[in-house]
Design an enzyme around this catalytic site. Sequence first.
Site, mmCIF file in Angstrom:
data_model
loop_
_atom_site.group_PDB
_atom_site.id
_atom_site.type_symbol
_atom_site.label_atom_id
_atom_site.label_comp_id
_atom_site.label_asym_id
_atom_site.label_seq_id
_atom_site.Cartn_x
_atom_site.Cartn_y
_atom_site.Cartn_z
ATOM 1 N N ARG A 59 0.842 -1.190 0.000
ATOM 2 C CA ARG A 59 0.000 0.000 0.000
ATOM 3 C C ARG A 59 0.874 1.235 0.000
ATOM 4 O O ARG A 59 1.993 1.224 0.501
ATOM 5 C CB ARG A 59 -0.850 0.046 1.276
ATOM 6 C CG ARG A 59 -1.605 -1.200 1.545
ATOM 7 C CD ARG A 59 -2.262 -1.092 2.926
ATOM 8 N NE ARG A 59 -2.809 -2.387 3.313
ATOM 9 C CZ ARG A 59 -3.476 -2.597 4.430
ATOM 10 N NH1 ARG A 59 -3.664 -1.602 5.289
ATOM 11 N NH2 ARG A 59 -3.949 -3.792 4.712
ATOM 12 N N ASP A 109 0.310 5.422 1.250
ATOM 13 C CA ASP A 109 -0.620 6.278 1.991
ATOM 14 C C ASP A 109 -1.148 7.426 1.135
ATOM 15 O O ASP A 109 -0.623 7.703 0.057
ATOM 16 C CB ASP A 109 0.097 6.869 3.211
ATOM 17 C CG ASP A 109 0.137 5.894 4.375
ATOM 18 O OD1 ASP A 109 -0.701 4.979 4.411
ATOM 19 O OD2 ASP A 109 1.016 6.055 5.236
ATOM 20 N N ARG A 136 9.313 7.437 5.946
ATOM 21 C CA ARG A 136 8.970 8.763 6.467
ATOM 22 C C ARG A 136 9.492 8.959 7.893
ATOM 23 O O ARG A 136 9.875 10.075 8.277
ATOM 24 C CB ARG A 136 7.458 8.983 6.391
ATOM 25 C CG ARG A 136 6.988 9.143 4.935
ATOM 26 C CD ARG A 136 5.484 8.982 4.771
ATOM 27 N NE ARG A 136 4.743 9.920 5.585
ATOM 28 C CZ ARG A 136 3.420 9.853 5.782
ATOM 29 N NH1 ARG A 136 2.710 8.869 5.217
ATOM 30 N NH2 ARG A 136 2.822 10.735 6.520
#
Lengths: 266, 266
Positions: free
Chosen positions: B50, B52, B214
């Site tokens: 996935r 975000d 991140r």
Amino acid sequence: MRTFKLTIAYDGTAYAGWQVQCDKTTVQGTLENAIAQVTGESLRVLASGRTDAGVHALGQVVRLRTESLLEPDVLLRAINANLPQDIAVLEIEQTVDDFHPIRDVVRKRYRYVIHDGPVRDIFQRRYAWHYVRGRLDADAMQRAASAFLGKHDFRSFESTGAERLTSVRTVYECVVERGEPFEQGRGVQQIFAHPEDFITLEIEADGFLYNMVRAIVGTLVQVGNGRRPEAWPGEVLSAIDRRRAGPTAPPQGLFLQRVKYGLAPS
Amino acid sequence: MRTFKLTIAYDGTAYAGWQVQCDKTTVQGTLENAIAQVTGESLRVLASGRTDAGVHALGQVVRLRTESLLEPDVLLRAINANLPQDIAVLEIEQTVDDFHPIRDVVRKRYRYVIHDGPVRDIFQRRYAWHYVRGRLDADAMQRAASAFLGKHDFRSFESTGAERLTSVRTVYECVVERGEPFEQGRGVQQIFAHPEDFITLEIEADGFLYNMVRAIVGTLVQVGNGRRPEAWPGEVLSAIDRRRAGPTAPPQGLFLQRVKYGLAPS
């Protein structure tokens, strides 16, 4: 009253061009609103020239006359804080009171970006003309572009409706290049997944007629796709007849890159 | 039934991430709708992982199982014709029936772009984190980043909520570089008016935990801004404790660059 020279950049995608129109969102109107928030003045700014809807600027120059006593760097930060994310003031400097951003232009430089890859480049869709009818011959376009160098009457590449004293302009540089692949893993430009799929035209002149760059690009593309010989753009130029030129290239590939004034480096 | 490996790119700005959610526009849902337009099948695709909301992909890999008898290149063009301008299928190839886009990953590569210039870069606002608290020391960040190389338990850089068997990952490359100025007048990358205002992190590993890139970027920035010493990111890593890491960097600077499978070049 002080006079400032502002260098601004904008993404033209969301705007109906530079010039104020009563019922549309324009770059000029948005900038004037931001200035009004800062100085309290309802004023008009003057740019080096208009840009059309969808056209971008990396270095548009704008004259601001203000009663504000703010220091230039404070003014810059305050205006930027009141601008949307797609317009930015890059530089601000105080200049002479009689500075005129149209009359005093010495040279202007535009760039036009064409993408001729088979699959759209999603990150460049607002910043390039996606030419979908096959590969263009950038070398042939470059050879044809040399016809524009020097002093000519560019009426063949002018859209009607603009005011100007003369359609004679001097082109100092006109370069067509295919973007070269970059070394793997270096620099921010890697967002261009296939730089070899991009062709860039850069053109510098003492001034441009209305839609001149986009008409030149549309004409050179007729050479790049093989429909016209390399000598054709020169013939169109000599004809001094708008009906002879190729179709006008779309706005989203066009960038006003910089405007030079006087002898000072800018 | 045939199995295809699709390589896709997307601008994540307008999407609530990759994964289908009933009430939101997602990349997966948009792709599945486009495929349904082409093949008439209501199907599910499976991605390598996935992403975000706001995160981009230059080379996400997606498995498509379809009854369609269309040739791969016809399928590619037809799906692209039904996709919006911010998603594109770059490549499509038929693959083995038991291809699994998550299980079979050998390496993944992400990049993260930080802009630390004083004035926002309007053309990169969706594709970089604008760090406004001054200049970052990219060399110090690069030295600190070397702590991540090799096989480690990266639990300190994992957001909760993800399923995984282990939090041990092997990082093969982790490079922080400041973008270098380009030669004037060359290439399409000139849209970066100030390339020296950009810092890029590129990281390649056998896999990533949820929000790992991140969290690593947010931690390295604490070194770049001088608040933490260069040894600190390595200490955070050794602590195996999420509370020790820096804040998670925002999504818009993150790009899933490529996913590698097996021994074949991809």
